[in-house]
Design an enzyme around this catalytic site. Structure first.
Site, PDB file in Angstrom:
ATOM      1  N   SER A  41      -9.087  -5.338 -27.195  1.00  0.00           N
ATOM      2  CA  SER A  41     -10.257  -6.052 -27.881  1.00  0.00           C
ATOM      3  C   SER A  41      -9.933  -7.487 -28.295  1.00  0.00           C
ATOM      4  O   SER A  41     -10.743  -8.242 -28.628  1.00  0.00           O
ATOM      5  CB  SER A  41     -10.432  -5.386 -29.207  1.00  0.00           C
ATOM      6  OG  SER A  41      -9.250  -5.165 -30.260  1.00  0.00           O
ATOM      7  N   ASP A 348     -12.205  -8.439 -39.169  1.00  0.00           N
ATOM      8  CA  ASP A 348     -12.825  -7.137 -39.750  1.00  0.00           C
ATOM      9  C   ASP A 348     -11.691  -6.363 -39.904  1.00  0.00           C
ATOM     10  O   ASP A 348     -11.819  -5.017 -40.159  1.00  0.00           O
ATOM     11  CB  ASP A 348     -13.757  -6.674 -38.664  1.00  0.00           C
ATOM     12  CG  ASP A 348     -12.899  -6.542 -37.149  1.00  0.00           C
ATOM     13  OD1 ASP A 348     -11.758  -7.097 -37.248  1.00  0.00           O
ATOM     14  OD2 ASP A 348     -13.302  -6.074 -36.058  1.00  0.00           O
ATOM     15  N   HIS A 351      -9.395  -7.696 -35.946  1.00  0.00           N
ATOM     16  CA  HIS A 351      -9.331  -8.779 -35.141  1.00  0.00           C
ATOM     17  C   HIS A 351      -9.377 -10.086 -35.788  1.00  0.00           C
ATOM     18  O   HIS A 351      -9.512 -10.142 -36.961  1.00  0.00           O
ATOM     19  CB  HIS A 351     -10.654  -8.675 -34.310  1.00  0.00           C
ATOM     20  CG  HIS A 351     -10.757  -7.182 -33.854  1.00  0.00           C
ATOM     21  ND1 HIS A 351     -11.577  -6.243 -34.113  1.00  0.00           N
ATOM     22  CD2 HIS A 351     -10.120  -6.804 -32.702  1.00  0.00           C
ATOM     23  CE1 HIS A 351     -11.274  -5.190 -33.371  1.00  0.00           C
ATOM     24  NE2 HIS A 351     -10.319  -5.446 -32.355  1.00  0.00           N
TER      25      HIS A 351
END
Ligand code: NAG
Ligand code: NAG
Ligand code: NAG
Length: 385
Positions: A41, A348, A351
């Site tokens: 991610s 979040d 990240h």
């Protein structure tokens, strides 16, 4: 009378050779016609979203104005890398709608590991597109894109030319999930450390495969200080004595650094085994840690609190993520972003914000965190001098 001008002109030629040789060997920039990225991610620009559903709003709010397949309020480091070498932002290989792969493709998906996991996405949150799968997708991409390119027409405007694969920059940012998945499945720190050689052997196989197919410029990020991230701080029990002055969990950061030492050795070995390639090892860990450590100095606040989240010491709740809904005292509450994401580091809980990604990119772009210390635009060169 005749020799004097000849001597000085020879001298002049010698001087100009000396002065032009340096730029030729060390100062010329590379021309990267394409960028191919592999990872999780930290560099997913739409892969997991294409396969399993869009990352919800407010992801993307600060730059794209809507979700854009990225787990951030805006752009990721890989976006700044693409822009930094003069290329458009990368589309995800898995994205079948409206994509353009002329200048590269992104094989990263959120939750990816180097090693195949023995759990499904719904069980553990880790992606089925582990690095070996990303590598098979890359193999397919090379052969099938060239078959399609030769058909001509619109395919020539959507797919790379054959020689782009050898000229491309290949970037990697993967490994964090291999370490955290070990912890989440109940391994001890010693057991997680014991898995590092196998993780790096599998990493090596993928790099060798790309090299065999012509890849020559590799830009490899090490793993970040995941002991500073809310999802680790909140989920894994940490004793007070294991927290550093910044508030990060020392045992997890120690494991990240242990992994990075071994990754650096792995890259050194790859450099010997694959002599025609240029390898740049980038110390993302130090850049991210110094940002978290000196957040205030760099214009950021609340370095360990998620901007988009809900509850607890870190504004993070494992049950409900950014953009989700939670019922509090009978009322539905939307998990929203903070007032000013541009002054925050963690987006979040897992990240980074666009502002943090940009800050990290600005640190690494000129080679200050790289081995060898080569700037991004010269990452096709094997030596710094
Ligand atoms: C998955 O299971 C196999 C067989 O037990 C094991 O060898 C492998 O290490 C496991 N993978 C991970 C990531 O734990
Ligand atoms: C894909 O992008 C390239 C360069 O970014 C551009 O030249 C090309 O026209 C685009 N293809 C289409 C079909 O828009
Ligand atoms: C929920 O209700 C309880 C009892 O009325 C109250 O103490 C608590 O602060 C409320 N929580 C929130 C988040 O409003």
């Amino acid at each position: 009378m005749d020799t004097q001008p000849r001597v000085s002109s020879t001298f002049f030629i010698l001087l100009s050779v000396l002065f032009t040789l340096r730029p030729v060997l060390g100062l010329t920039e590379c021309h990267f016609p394409a960028l191919f990225n592999f990872g999780d991610s930290n560099s997913d620009t739409g892969g997991l979203s294409a396969a399993f559903g869009q990352a919800p709003p407010p992801n993307g709010e600060s730059y794209f104005g809507a979700p854009a397949g990225r787990y951030s309020d805006g752009r990721l480091i890989v976006d700044f890398i693409a822009k930094g070498i003069g290329l458009p932002y990368l589309d995800a290989y898995l994205d079948s709608v409206g994509t353009n792969f002329t200048h590269g493709a992104n094989f990263a998906t959120a939750g990816s590991t180097v090693r195949k996991q023995n759990t499904t996405l719904s069980q553990s949150g880790f992606s089925p597109f582990s690095l070996d799968v990303q590598s098979w997708q890359f193999d397919q991409f090379i052969t099938r894109s060239q078959t399609a390119y030769k058909r001509g027409g619109v395919f020539k405007e959507l797919l790379p030319k054959e020689d782009y694969f050898s000229g491309a920059l290949y970037t990697f940012d993967i490994g964090q999930n291999d370490l955290t998945s070990g912890y989440f499945s109940g391994l001890t720190t010693d057991e997680v450390i014991a898995s590092i050689p196998d993780i790096l052997n599998k990493f090596t196989i993928v790099v060798q495969n790309i090299y065999r197919q012509g890849g020559r410029s590799f830009w490899i990020h090490n793993t970040g200080p995941f002991g500073c991230l809310p999802y680790v701080l909140d989920r894994l029990l940490i004793k007070a004595a294991q927290v550093d002055p910044v508030g990060c969990a020392t045992p997890f950061n120690d494991v990240a650094q242990q992994f990075n030492r071994k990754l650096k050795e792995t890259v050194d070995q790859l450099r010997k085994d694959l002599p025609l390639a240029a390898f740049t090892y980038v110390d993302i860990y130090s850049a991210k840690y110094s940002l978290i450590h000196r957040a205030r100095k760099y214009g950021f606040e609340h370095p360990l609190r998620a901007c988009c989240g809900y509850g607890g010491a870190y504004n993070y709740n494992q049950q409900v993520g950014c953009g989700g809904k939670i019922v509090v005292n009978g009322t539905e509450v939307l998990v929203k972003s903070c007032q000013n994401p541009s002054t925050r580091i963690i987006w979040d809980g897992v990240h980074y914000t666009q502002a943090a990604n940009k800050w990290v990119f600005d640190q690494i772009v000129n080679g200050a965190f790289s081995d060898p210390p080569i700037p991004l635009k010269k990452a096709c060169r094997r030596e710094a001098h």
